[in-house]
Design a protein around this motif. Structure first.
Motif, PDB file in Angstrom:
ATOM      1  N   PRO A  48       0.805  -1.237   0.000  1.00  0.00           N
ATOM      2  CA  PRO A  48       0.000   0.000   0.000  1.00  0.00           C
ATOM      3  C   PRO A  48       0.834   1.282   0.000  1.00  0.00           C
ATOM      4  O   PRO A  48       0.500   2.247  -0.694  1.00  0.00           O
ATOM      5  CB  PRO A  48      -0.832  -0.104   1.279  1.00  0.00           C
ATOM      6  CG  PRO A  48      -0.831  -1.554   1.635  1.00  0.00           C
ATOM      7  CD  PRO A  48       0.487  -2.099   1.162  1.00  0.00           C
ATOM      8  N   ARG A  49       1.867   1.298   0.807  1.00  0.00           N
ATOM      9  CA  ARG A  49       2.704   2.513   0.918  1.00  0.00           C
ATOM     10  C   ARG A  49       4.022   2.115   1.561  1.00  0.00           C
ATOM     11  O   ARG A  49       4.111   1.046   2.178  1.00  0.00           O
ATOM     12  CB  ARG A  49       1.985   3.609   1.712  1.00  0.00           C
ATOM     13  CG  ARG A  49       1.560   3.194   3.094  1.00  0.00           C
ATOM     14  CD  ARG A  49       0.576   4.165   3.729  1.00  0.00           C
ATOM     15  NE  ARG A  49      -0.625   4.320   2.901  1.00  0.00           N
ATOM     16  CZ  ARG A  49      -1.653   3.445   2.896  1.00  0.00           C
ATOM     17  NH1 ARG A  49      -1.644   2.382   3.702  1.00  0.00           N
ATOM     18  NH2 ARG A  49      -2.688   3.630   2.097  1.00  0.00           N
ATOM     19  N   ILE A  50       5.014   2.995   1.441  1.00  0.00           N
ATOM     20  CA  ILE A  50       6.354   2.620   1.897  1.00  0.00           C
ATOM     21  C   ILE A  50       6.359   2.317   3.401  1.00  0.00           C
ATOM     22  O   ILE A  50       7.111   1.451   3.857  1.00  0.00           O
ATOM     23  CB  ILE A  50       7.405   3.698   1.521  1.00  0.00           C
ATOM     24  CG1 ILE A  50       8.828   3.152   1.681  1.00  0.00           C
ATOM     25  CG2 ILE A  50       7.208   4.982   2.299  1.00  0.00           C
ATOM     26  CD1 ILE A  50       9.228   2.091   0.702  1.00  0.00           C
ATOM     27  N   SER A  51       5.500   2.980   4.172  1.00  0.00           N
ATOM     28  CA  SER A  51       5.487   2.735   5.625  1.00  0.00           C
ATOM     29  C   SER A  51       4.971   1.333   5.948  1.00  0.00           C
ATOM     30  O   SER A  51       5.123   0.876   7.086  1.00  0.00           O
ATOM     31  CB  SER A  51       4.634   3.786   6.349  1.00  0.00           C
ATOM     32  OG  SER A  51       3.301   3.728   5.899  1.00  0.00           O
ATOM     33  N   GLU A  52       4.370   0.659   4.986  1.00  0.00           N
ATOM     34  CA  GLU A  52       3.886  -0.707   5.220  1.00  0.00           C
ATOM     35  C   GLU A  52       4.724  -1.755   4.503  1.00  0.00           C
ATOM     36  O   GLU A  52       4.363  -2.936   4.472  1.00  0.00           O
ATOM     37  CB  GLU A  52       2.411  -0.812   4.812  1.00  0.00           C
ATOM     38  CG  GLU A  52       1.534  -0.030   5.781  1.00  0.00           C
ATOM     39  CD  GLU A  52       0.067  -0.037   5.396  1.00  0.00           C
ATOM     40  OE1 GLU A  52      -0.454  -1.113   5.075  1.00  0.00           O
ATOM     41  OE2 GLU A  52      -0.533   1.041   5.413  1.00  0.00           O
ATOM     42  N   ALA A  53       5.839  -1.344   3.928  1.00  0.00           N
ATOM     43  CA  ALA A  53       6.759  -2.313   3.327  1.00  0.00           C
ATOM     44  C   ALA A  53       7.427  -3.113   4.443  1.00  0.00           C
ATOM     45  O   ALA A  53       7.526  -2.661   5.591  1.00  0.00           O
ATOM     46  CB  ALA A  53       7.792  -1.593   2.487  1.00  0.00           C
ATOM     47  N   GLU A  54       7.852  -4.313   4.090  1.00  0.00           N
ATOM     48  CA  GLU A  54       8.449  -5.207   5.085  1.00  0.00           C
ATOM     49  C   GLU A  54       9.882  -5.544   4.689  1.00  0.00           C
ATOM     50  O   GLU A  54      10.291  -5.326   3.551  1.00  0.00           O
ATOM     51  CB  GLU A  54       7.607  -6.491   5.165  1.00  0.00           C
ATOM     52  CG  GLU A  54       6.179  -6.210   5.611  1.00  0.00           C
ATOM     53  CD  GLU A  54       5.252  -7.421   5.493  1.00  0.00           C
ATOM     54  OE1 GLU A  54       5.678  -8.446   4.920  1.00  0.00           O
ATOM     55  OE2 GLU A  54       4.114  -7.295   5.971  1.00  0.00           O
TER      56      GLU A  54
END
Ligand code: AMP
Length: 114
Positions: A48-54
């Motif tokens: 969804p967005r970079i803050s939710e990348a793992e």
């Protein structure tokens, strides 16, 4: 879950002016360009967005940046320069919840952004 707009572009359910594609990313021209050249590079994986990348997204994120560099070069932006932008969340100005990196070039861009 319903598909994002960009997943529909990946699936060719919505048309786009595609400038690059491989197994991990797709790049297409922004429908509302903010510079003479304005392209979005997106992962095919719907992050969804970079803050939710793992941590496990390291390969796709590195690939995305390297392909943004390639697309910018192929579109003739390497000599004069260009800007890569990732908007994240409400304050960041994100409007499509599918990670995308803007490539902006073809004119001198001001700083800081508004
Ligand atoms: P952001 O505001 O960072 O989430 O960027 C989303 C971008 O997607 C905006 O620059 C829009 O102009 C662009 N956009 C929205 N719909 C489409 C579409 N159908 N094809 C290409 N670009 C689009």
């Amino acid at each position: 879950m319903s598909q994002t707009l960009f997943e529909k572009i990946i699936a060719r359910e919505i048309s786009a002016d595609i400038v690059y594609e491989d197994n991990l990313v797709l790049a297409f021209r922004d429908i509302n360009p903010q510079a003479p050249t304005h392209v979005l590079v997106i992962p095919k994986k719907p992050i969804p967005r970079i803050s939710e990348a793992e941590e496990s997204d390291q390969e796709v994120l590195g690939h995305l940046l390297l392909k943004a560099r390639l697309v910018a070069k192929e579109l003739g932006l390497a000599k004069n320069g260009f800007r890569l932008v990732i908007n994240n969340g409400y304050d960041g100005g994100e409007s499509v919840p599918h990670l995308h990196c803007h490539i902006l070039g073809g004119r001198a861009l001001s700083w800081p952004p508004g």
